[in-house]
Design a protein around this motif. Structure first.
Motif, PDB file in Angstrom:
ATOM      1  N   THR A 111      26.083  39.774   3.938  1.00  0.00           N
ATOM      2  CA  THR A 111      26.848  39.433   5.132  1.00  0.00           C
ATOM      3  C   THR A 111      28.217  38.860   4.782  1.00  0.00           C
ATOM      4  N   GLY A 112      28.369  38.352   3.568  1.00  0.00           N
ATOM      5  CA  GLY A 112      29.672  37.854   3.123  1.00  0.00           C
ATOM      6  C   GLY A 112      30.433  38.962   2.432  1.00  0.00           C
ATOM      7  N   THR A 113      31.242  38.601   1.490  1.00  0.00           N
ATOM      8  CA  THR A 113      32.037  39.598   0.772  1.00  0.00           C
ATOM      9  C   THR A 113      31.552  39.787  -0.658  1.00  0.00           C
ATOM     10  N   ALA A 114      30.426  39.167  -1.007  1.00  0.00           N
ATOM     11  CA  ALA A 114      29.960  39.203  -2.389  1.00  0.00           C
ATOM     12  C   ALA A 114      29.316  40.539  -2.776  1.00  0.00           C
ATOM     13  N   ALA A 115      28.830  41.314  -1.812  1.00  0.00           N
ATOM     14  CA  ALA A 115      28.192  42.607  -2.099  1.00  0.00           C
ATOM     15  C   ALA A 115      29.063  43.725  -1.537  1.00  0.00           C
ATOM     16  N   THR A 116      29.257  44.753  -2.332  1.00  0.00           N
ATOM     17  CA  THR A 116      30.113  45.865  -1.933  1.00  0.00           C
ATOM     18  C   THR A 116      29.262  47.043  -1.476  1.00  0.00           C
ATOM     19  N   PRO A 117      29.486  47.539  -0.226  1.00  0.00           N
ATOM     20  CA  PRO A 117      28.725  48.700   0.226  1.00  0.00           C
ATOM     21  C   PRO A 117      29.346  50.003  -0.284  1.00  0.00           C
TER      22      PRO A 117
END
Length: 160
Positions: A111-117
């Protein structure tokens, strides 16, 4: 006159090529959900219901001796609740492989920016780091969750 035709054809070709772009689905934002899943940790596996609601993850085993026990994590506290019994512990006091703590860490990253889809065929795959190590979480086109894998911890979650 011939040069004018060539220039016109080139302009049309450039315009046509510029109109052709790759189409990728923009991943839907992560929102509250409830889903049945099979949670596997090493050799142990159990069916459960996983829910994300207002930033808190809930894990409820459905077919084991722990059925009706609800584990929840809000990022600060992990709560174990069964009937009248309620126990709360700071997240740091529990192992990073605790199902509620681990899932909270994954969904917090997503939900944050730590994981890239990244789009892969019919899935959106989120890769990142959670408390237990690197994870890969895939999502179907319809927005439902598909699979979570945390190889370093030996954890796999397959959503129904």
């Amino acid at each position: 006159m011939k040069l004018h035709k060539i220039i016109s054809v080139l302009i049309i070709a450039v315009w046509a090529l510029a109109a052709c772009t790759a189409s990728f689905d923009t991943p839907a934002p992560v929102s509250d959900f409830r889903a049945a899943a099979q949670y596997t940790f090493g050799d142990y596996s159990f069916p459960c219901e996983i829910q994300l609601e207002s930033g808190t993850v809930f894990v409820t085993p459905t077919a084991t001796a722990a059925a009706d026990t609800v584990l929840s994590c809000d990022g600060n506290t992990v709560t174990f609740a069964r009937g009248e019994m309620v126990q709360q512990h700071p997240c740091e006091a529990l192992d990073v492989t605790n199902p509620a703590r681990l899932l909270w860490s994954v969904f917090d990253s997503v939900t944050g920016t730590a994981a890239t889809p990244v789009q892969q065929e019919s899935l959106t795959v989120y890769s990142g780091q959670c408390a237990a190590g690197a994870f890969s979480l895939s999502r179907n086109r319809d927005g439902s969750w598909n699979t979570l894998s945390v190889p370093e911890a030996g954890i796999t979650v397959i959503f129904d």
